[in-house]
Design a protein around this motif. Sequence first.
Motif, PDB file in Angstrom:
ATOM      1  N   ALA A  64      51.146   1.700  35.604  1.00 57.31           N
ATOM      2  CA  ALA A  64      50.719   2.561  36.711  1.00 57.31           C
ATOM      3  C   ALA A  64      50.137   1.715  37.843  1.00 57.31           C
ATOM      4  CB  ALA A  64      49.685   3.562  36.208  1.00 57.31           C
ATOM      5  N   SER A  65      49.456   0.646  37.513  1.00 55.05           N
ATOM      6  CA  SER A  65      48.838  -0.219  38.523  1.00 55.05           C
ATOM      7  C   SER A  65      49.857  -1.141  39.186  1.00 55.05           C
ATOM      8  CB  SER A  65      47.771  -1.097  37.856  1.00 55.05           C
ATOM      9  OG  SER A  65      48.420  -1.987  36.951  1.00 55.05           O
ATOM     10  N   GLY A  66      51.044  -1.243  38.577  1.00 59.29           N
ATOM     11  CA  GLY A  66      52.057  -2.184  39.080  1.00 59.29           C
ATOM     12  C   GLY A  66      51.795  -3.620  38.649  1.00 59.29           C
ATOM     13  N   LYS A  67      50.735  -3.816  37.873  1.00 58.54           N
ATOM     14  CA  LYS A  67      50.377  -5.192  37.502  1.00 58.54           C
ATOM     15  C   LYS A  67      51.271  -5.740  36.392  1.00 58.54           C
ATOM     16  CE  LYS A  67      45.668  -4.864  37.078  1.00 58.54           C
ATOM     17  NZ  LYS A  67      44.358  -5.327  36.731  1.00 58.54           N
ATOM     18  N   THR A  68      51.400  -7.061  36.366  1.00 62.44           N
ATOM     19  CA  THR A  68      52.092  -7.736  35.264  1.00 62.44           C
ATOM     20  C   THR A  68      51.229  -8.909  34.804  1.00 62.44           C
ATOM     21  OG1 THR A  68      53.246  -9.272  36.728  1.00 62.44           O
ATOM     22  CG2 THR A  68      54.415  -7.224  36.181  1.00 62.44           C
ATOM     23  N   PHE A  69      51.539  -9.423  33.616  1.00 70.82           N
ATOM     24  CA  PHE A  69      50.867 -10.646  33.152  1.00 70.82           C
ATOM     25  C   PHE A  69      51.919 -11.571  32.541  1.00 70.82           C
ATOM     26  CE2 PHE A  69      50.771 -10.096  28.486  1.00 70.82           C
ATOM     27  CZ  PHE A  69      51.130  -8.760  28.374  1.00 70.82           C
ATOM     28  N   PRO A  70      51.660 -12.872  32.597  1.00 71.74           N
ATOM     29  CA  PRO A  70      52.659 -13.789  32.061  1.00 71.74           C
ATOM     30  C   PRO A  70      52.523 -13.961  30.551  1.00 71.74           C
ATOM     31  CG  PRO A  70      50.862 -15.017  33.065  1.00 71.74           C
ATOM     32  CD  PRO A  70      50.525 -13.563  33.233  1.00 71.74           C
ATOM     33  N   THR A  71      53.639 -13.996  29.837  1.00 74.41           N
ATOM     34  CA  THR A  71      53.587 -14.418  28.439  1.00 74.41           C
ATOM     35  C   THR A  71      54.141 -15.841  28.389  1.00 74.41           C
ATOM     36  OG1 THR A  71      54.146 -13.890  26.155  1.00 74.41           O
ATOM     37  CG2 THR A  71      55.800 -13.278  27.799  1.00 74.41           C
ATOM     38  N   LEU A  72      53.440 -16.710  27.661  1.00 73.09           N
ATOM     39  CA  LEU A  72      53.686 -18.147  27.786  1.00 73.09           C
ATOM     40  C   LEU A  72      54.398 -18.744  26.572  1.00 73.09           C
ATOM     41  CD1 LEU A  72      50.170 -19.161  29.194  1.00 73.09           C
ATOM     42  CD2 LEU A  72      52.212 -18.481  30.480  1.00 73.09           C
ATOM     43  N   ASP A  73      55.137 -19.799  26.823  1.00 69.84           N
ATOM     44  CA  ASP A  73      55.822 -20.551  25.768  1.00 69.84           C
ATOM     45  C   ASP A  73      54.815 -21.537  25.166  1.00 69.84           C
ATOM     46  OD1 ASP A  73      57.319 -22.347  24.303  1.00 69.84           O
ATOM     47  OD2 ASP A  73      58.967 -22.423  25.754  1.00 69.84           O
ATOM     48  N   PRO A  74      54.443 -21.363  23.877  1.00 69.36           N
ATOM     49  CA  PRO A  74      53.410 -22.238  23.297  1.00 69.36           C
ATOM     50  C   PRO A  74      53.829 -23.709  23.219  1.00 69.36           C
ATOM     51  CG  PRO A  74      53.845 -20.351  21.880  1.00 69.36           C
ATOM     52  CD  PRO A  74      54.914 -20.360  22.925  1.00 69.36           C
ATOM     53  N   ARG A  75      55.114 -23.989  23.403  1.00 67.45           N
ATOM     54  CA  ARG A  75      55.562 -25.389  23.361  1.00 67.45           C
ATOM     55  C   ARG A  75      55.167 -26.140  24.614  1.00 67.45           C
ATOM     56  NH1 ARG A  75      61.811 -24.613  22.640  1.00 67.45           N
ATOM     57  NH2 ARG A  75      61.376 -23.284  24.429  1.00 67.45           N
ATOM     58  N   THR A  76      54.988 -25.364  25.716  1.00 67.53           N
ATOM     59  CA  THR A  76      54.775 -26.014  27.009  1.00 67.53           C
ATOM     60  C   THR A  76      53.660 -25.387  27.829  1.00 67.53           C
ATOM     61  OG1 THR A  76      56.337 -24.463  27.975  1.00 67.53           O
ATOM     62  CG2 THR A  76      57.247 -26.583  27.240  1.00 67.53           C
ATOM     63  N   GLY A  77      53.301 -24.159  27.501  1.00 64.99           N
ATOM     64  CA  GLY A  77      52.356 -23.416  28.345  1.00 64.99           C
ATOM     65  C   GLY A  77      53.034 -22.812  29.565  1.00 64.99           C
ATOM     66  N   GLU A  78      54.362 -22.922  29.642  1.00 62.87           N
ATOM     67  CA  GLU A  78      55.062 -22.360  30.810  1.00 62.87           C
ATOM     68  C   GLU A  78      55.409 -20.882  30.603  1.00 62.87           C
ATOM     69  OE1 GLU A  78      58.276 -25.107  31.288  1.00 62.87           O
ATOM     70  OE2 GLU A  78      56.872 -26.713  31.868  1.00 62.87           O
ATOM     71  N   VAL A  79      55.638 -20.187  31.726  1.00 62.83           N
ATOM     72  CA  VAL A  79      55.879 -18.735  31.663  1.00 62.83           C
ATOM     73  C   VAL A  79      57.264 -18.430  31.101  1.00 62.83           C
ATOM     74  CG1 VAL A  79      56.080 -16.627  33.053  1.00 62.83           C
ATOM     75  CG2 VAL A  79      54.348 -18.346  33.637  1.00 62.83           C
TER      76      VAL A  79
END
Length: 509
Positions: A64-79
Motif C-alpha cells: 500500500a505504501s509503494g515501498k520495497t526492500f532489497p533481498t541480498l545474496d549472502p555470497r556477496t551482499g549484493e541485491v
Amino acid sequence: MASRRISSLVSRSLPLLSRGGKQTYVGRGIYRYSTAAALEDPIKPPVTVQYDKLLINGQFVDAASGKTFPTLDPRTGEVIAHVAEGDAEDINRAVAAARKAFDEGPWPKMTAYERQRILLRFADLVEKHNDEIAALESWDSGKPFEQSAQVEIPMFVRLFRYYAGWADKIHGLTIQADGPHHVQTLHEPIGVAGQIIPWNFPLVMFGWKVGPALACGNTVVLKTAEQTPLSALLVSKLLHEAGLPDGVLNIVSGFGPTAGAALCRHMDVDKIAFTGSTETGKIVLESSAKSNLKPVTLELGGNHLLLFVRMLMWTKLLSWHTLLYFSIRTYVHEKVYDEFIEKAKARALKRVVGDPFKAGIEQGPQIDAEQFEKILKYIRSGKESGATLETGGDRFGTKGYYIQPTVFSNVKDDMLIAMDEIFGPVQTVLKFKDLGEVIQRANNTRYGLAAGVFTQNLDTANTLMRALRVGTVWINCFDTFDATIPFGGYKMSGIGREKENTVSRITCK
Ligand SMILES: NC(=O)c1ccc[n+]([C@@H]2O[C@H](COP(=O)([O-])OP(=O)(O)OC[C@H]3O[C@@H](n4cnc5c(N)ncnc54)[C@H](O)[C@@H]3O)[C@@H](O)[C@H]2O)c1
C-alpha cells in the motif's frame, strides 16, 4: 520415506573440487568451480526472480505504501531483487481477504477430499519444479544447492503429502456422558491463522506452518522472514495453479516490528504460529495478550546438545555429519576427550566451504552481515573467556558472509559460547565424568530443544532419553527430521509442538 537430515548433504560421494578455476556445469543446477574463484566470482544461479510482490486475495500486488526492500545474496551482499515491503496496512488487507475466504469462501466448506486433492496436486507441481525452487532458496539463503534440491525441497513435498493425507482423517469422538445425552466432539478449523517464519529454513518452515493449517480448512496470512522472502512467493503461485481458492493463503513480505507486529496484534486473527528467536517469541505472546488473546504456538531458539560417551561411536557420529551442525554444545566423556578434540579439529579443517552452487559444498555463507557479525562476536567472546580455539575463528575468504568452521575446547558451562545459541558453524566441546553429572549440567539451561546421544550402552541411552528435558532426543543419530516426527521445545525453546503435541525420542536403527 527415509528420515532426512536438514543440515547434512546427501552427496558425500561427489568428488571434491578441482583447483582449476574454471566453471563447468554438471547438471541439476550445480557447477564445478575452484574454491578461490568461486568466492571471488559467484556462480550465476540457474533461476530468475519472477515474483516480488505481496500475495493478497490471490493477486500479486504492490505494498500500500509503494515501498520495497532489497533481498541480498549472502555470497556477496549484493541485491538479488527489490521486494514489496508490507506493513500494517497490507496486513489489514491480507487479514480481510483471509477472513472473507474463511467466512464466505469455499475453503472450509469444501469436502476434505477436495482440499486433499489440491494439496496433493501442489506437491506434484513442487516436485516438477524442484530444481528451480531449490535454486531460488539457495540464492536467497546461502544454503548449499545440493541440500536444497536433494533434502529440503523433497522434504517440503513429503510434508504436503503428509498433511494432505490428514485432511479427511480428522475425526471426533463420541462420549458416554451421564443422562439422556448424545455427546460428540468435533475438530473445527480455528479460522484465520497468522504465521511468522525465520530465514534458516524458509520453505521447510512454510511447510510446517501452512501445510497443517490448510489441511484443516483454515485460511492463512504468512509473514516471511525479511532475509528470505523469495521462495514462498514462487511456491504460492504453484499452490494457486493446483487449485487453491483466492484469499486462502496470503503472503506479506516485510519486517518484524512493522508487518510481523501488526499481524500479532490484529483483532481478527484467530491464532498465531511463530518460529524465530526466544526474544521475539516473548513479544509475540505479549501482543496476543494485549489484543484478542489469540492462542499462540512458539518454536523458539535453543542450542542443540550432543552427548558423546565412547570413541567407538566416532564413525557413527561422523556419518550423521554431526560435527558440521550449527551451535552444538558437545559434552564428551573425559576418557575420550583428547582424542575427540583431535578428530573434531581434523574434520572441521576438511569441511568444504564455498559457493552454494558448487558441487560438494558442505557450508555456504551465513545469511547476512548481522548474523555474520554476531557469530564473530561470539567467537571473540569464546577466546576472551578462556576457551581454547582449536581451529577456525575467523571469516572465510574476503567477500560475503562466509565463516571458518570453528571448534572450541576447554569450554565451561557458564561461558557465553556454551549458554547461548550461536547461529553459526561453531562447536563448543565440554568435558564430563559421569552420567548423573552430565544430565544435571545438560538440563541446567534455559533452552530445551533437541539433543543427540552417541553411546553403545542401552542403559545409558534409556536413561538419557528420559532424563534430558528437551523436545527431541536422537539416539545414535542426529538432526533427523521427517514429516511424521513431532518437533518443539521445553522451557524457553517454545510452547506447543509442530505436527503432534508430544515429545519425540528417535533411535537410529
Ligand atoms: N524451534 C524451532 O523449531 C526453530 C526452527 C527454526 C528457527 N528457530 C529459531 O529462529 C531464530 C532465527 O531466526 P531470527 O533470528 O531471524 O529470529 P527473529 O525472531 O528475529 O525473526 C523471526 C521472524 O519473526 C519476525 N519478527 C521479528 N520481530 C518481530 C516482532 N516484533 N513481531 C512479530 N514478528 C517479528 C521476523 O521478521 C521473522 O519473520 C533462532 O533463534 C532459531 O533457533 C527455531
